[in-house]
Design a protein around this motif. Structure first.
Motif, mmCIF file in Angstrom:
data_model
loop_
_atom_site.group_PDB
_atom_site.id
_atom_site.type_symbol
_atom_site.label_atom_id
_atom_site.label_comp_id
_atom_site.label_asym_id
_atom_site.label_seq_id
_atom_site.Cartn_x
_atom_site.Cartn_y
_atom_site.Cartn_z
ATOM 1 N N TRP A 42 0.831 -1.172 -0.042
ATOM 2 C CA TRP A 42 0.178 -0.036 -0.008
ATOM 3 C C TRP A 42 0.945 1.277 -0.005
ATOM 4 N N ILE A 59 2.011 1.652 -3.649
ATOM 5 C CA ILE A 59 0.958 1.887 -4.442
ATOM 6 C C ILE A 59 0.578 3.458 -4.426
ATOM 7 N N TRP A 118 -2.183 7.888 -11.516
ATOM 8 C CA TRP A 118 -2.865 6.673 -12.063
ATOM 9 C C TRP A 118 -3.649 6.047 -11.219
ATOM 10 N N ASP A 119 -4.969 5.455 -11.631
ATOM 11 C CA ASP A 119 -5.978 4.761 -10.768
ATOM 12 C C ASP A 119 -5.478 3.379 -10.190
ATOM 13 N N LEU A 120 -6.327 3.215 -9.090
ATOM 14 C CA LEU A 120 -5.819 2.073 -8.294
ATOM 15 C C LEU A 120 -5.794 0.836 -9.036
ATOM 16 N N ASP A 121 -6.704 0.786 -9.942
ATOM 17 C CA ASP A 121 -6.754 -0.677 -10.792
ATOM 18 C C ASP A 121 -5.556 -0.896 -11.740
ATOM 19 N N ARG A 122 -5.187 0.082 -12.245
ATOM 20 C CA ARG A 122 -3.825 0.251 -12.990
ATOM 21 C C ARG A 122 -2.691 -0.100 -12.223
ATOM 22 N N LEU A 163 -2.474 -1.587 -9.316
ATOM 23 C CA LEU A 163 -2.648 -3.055 -8.713
ATOM 24 C C LEU A 163 -2.555 -4.124 -9.893
ATOM 25 N N ASP A 164 -2.845 -3.713 -11.141
ATOM 26 C CA ASP A 164 -2.493 -4.695 -12.270
ATOM 27 C C ASP A 164 -0.987 -4.732 -12.610
ATOM 28 N N ARG A 168 6.572 -2.735 -11.244
ATOM 29 C CA ARG A 168 6.257 -1.678 -9.852
ATOM 30 C C ARG A 168 7.544 -1.226 -9.333
#
Length: 90
Positions: A44, A47, A56-60, A62-63, A69
């Motif tokens: 976290w 992120i 960037w949004d969370l989905d992007r 987390l993917d 990363r």
């Protein structure tokens, strides 16, 4: 392979991979597989850092694959370091 309990021979042993010189992301007191609190909190933090700097949004985020990363964290950290040195006149 059918679902079912993990055979005893495949369960984690008492030895921690760090003792064998392996690079391992968990503190020495976290045994076995799965996510410990350290890894969850660290994820976290990573992120949040990337979301703040890259917008960037969370989905992007987390993917992202783990290696991607980590590379982004290094690159963004390097950019921040160079920018901070410029502010300080160094």
């Amino acid at each position: 392979m059918p679902a079912g309990p993990v055979p005893d021979r495949q369960l984690p042993g008492p030895e921690h991979p760090r003792g064998a010189g392996a690079r391992y992301p968990f503190p020495a007191d976290v045994r076995g597989g799965g996510l410990g609190h350290y890894a969850h909190d660290e994820l976290w933090q990573e992120i949040a850092f990337l979301a703040y700097h890259l917008h960037w949004d969370l989905d992007r985020l987390l993917d992202l694959e783990h290696g991607d990363r980590i590379r982004l964290l290094q690159e963004v950290g390097g950019l921040n370091e160079r920018a901070w040195q410029g502010v300080q006149g160094g």
